[in-house]
Design an enzyme around this catalytic site. Structure first.
Site, PDB file in Angstrom:
ATOM      1  CB  CYS A 125      -4.451   3.281  10.003  1.00  0.00           C
ATOM      2  SG  CYS A 125      -5.467   3.406   8.522  1.00  0.00           S
ATOM      3  CB  CYS A 126      -3.365  -1.900  10.848  1.00  0.00           C
ATOM      4  SG  CYS A 126      -2.531  -1.936   9.250  1.00  0.00           S
ATOM      5  CB  CYS A 208      -4.625  -0.366   2.267  1.00  0.00           C
ATOM      6  SG  CYS A 208      -5.718  -1.144   3.455  1.00  0.00           S
ATOM      7  CB  CYS A 211      -0.007   0.652   3.285  1.00  0.00           C
ATOM      8  SG  CYS A 211      -0.689   1.867   4.420  1.00  0.00           S
ATOM      9  CB  CYS A 234      -1.902  -5.417   8.908  1.00  0.00           C
ATOM     10  SG  CYS A 234      -2.462  -7.103   8.703  1.00  0.00           S
TER      11      CYS A 234
HETATM   12  S1  SF4 Z   1      -2.716  -1.168   5.476  1.00  0.00           S
HETATM   13 FE1  SF4 Z   1      -2.471   1.081   5.589  1.00  0.00          FE
HETATM   14  S2  SF4 Z   1      -4.432   2.004   4.917  1.00  0.00           S
HETATM   15 FE2  SF4 Z   1      -4.762  -0.225   5.319  1.00  0.00          FE
HETATM   16  S3  SF4 Z   1      -5.550  -0.292   7.364  1.00  0.00           S
HETATM   17 FE3  SF4 Z   1      -3.307  -0.582   7.527  1.00  0.00          FE
HETATM   18  S4  SF4 Z   1      -2.376   1.489   7.751  1.00  0.00           S
HETATM   19 FE4  SF4 Z   1      -4.558   1.721   7.120  1.00  0.00          FE
END
Ligand code: SF4
Length: 238
Positions: A125-126, A208, A211, A234
């Site tokens: 996701c990151c 985010c 998280c 991240c």
């Molecule tokens: S901090 Fe969490 S929601 Fe944001 S990009 Fe990374 S995993 Fe995804």
């Protein structure tokens, strides 16, 4: 100071050590003056608009009022974060603040990778929402600025003013490495800077919404990020 312009390709380990030695007794403003002198418009600030970000934006505005600043807009940030960006834009109208978005919308990501990727595979996701967008930003830059401070976490304890960034094949400048949390807040209060309201609700570090949790009882400032998982960064800072 050497007058030869630096780039990732010319920054050998010896050169990097020499530059940091030259800067070692300088303050954050001096480091910014040096960095903009070196890189000019090739320098971009990747700002998350946290407390350190407010300080760095203000210092940058004194050195380069039309500096380029990029926010990695994952689409998953708190509404308070978008609000503070609006206030920063109003306070510093000359700064070029860009919202860099991922190539996939939230819906497209869910369709391709499944729902709640931040739970099932936060690294992916990151990568999709932060790392790949920053790669695109840095392809058009020579160096980037970050508000990392050494006391933030063990992984940041050895950060230098000037860092060889192998992950992004760039140069990363961190003017605030010696600042303490109190220094950051004293500066914010002294100059009446805007800041994210979540800081007053127990969030020392804000990413985010999915998280980030508040930190209770004075835990380390990044303890609320990816709480309960092995993840502490991240991937932007290695
Ligand atoms: S901090 Fe969490 S929601 Fe944001 S990009 Fe990374 S995993 Fe995804």
């Amino acid at each position: 100071m050497s007058d030869t312009l630096l780039s990732y390709k010319t920054l050998t380990t010896e050169r990097f050590e020499a530059v940091n030695k030259e800067l070692e007794n300088k303050d954050a403003l001096d480091v910014l003056k040096w960095a903009y002198g070196q890189f000019g418009d090739g320098l971009v600030y990747a700002c998350s608009f946290g407390a350190e970000g407010m300080v760095l934006v203000d210092l940058i505005s004194r050195v380069r009022p039309d500096a380029r600043i990029v926010f990695l807009d994952t689409h998953f940030h708190f509404k308070e974060t978008y609000e503070v960006i609006k206030r920063v834009k109003a306070k510093y109208p000359k700064l070029r603040i860009e919202m860099k978005e991922p190539s996939l919308s939230a819906e497209e990501q869910a369709a391709q990778y499944g729902p709640e990727l931040w739970k099932t595979d936060p690294d992916m996701c990151c990568r999709l929402r932060k790392l790949q967008p920053l790669e695109e930003v840095l392809q058009g830059a020579v160096a980037w600025l970050s508000g990392l401070r050494r006391e933030q976490s063990p992984t940041r304890a050895h950060t230098q003013f000037v860092n060889i960034d192998r992950r992004f094949e760039s140069i990363k400048i961190c003017p605030l490495i010696h600042w303490k949390w109190d220094d950051v807040w004293n500066y914010i209060k002294l100059y009446h800077l805007p800041y994210n309201e979540l800081h007053d609700k127990g969030y020392p570090s804000i990413g985010c919404e999915y998280c980030t949790l508040p930190v209770e009882g004075g835990g380390d400032s990044r303890a609320g990020r990816w709480s309960g998982s092995h993840k502490t960064e991240c991937g932007l800072h290695q």
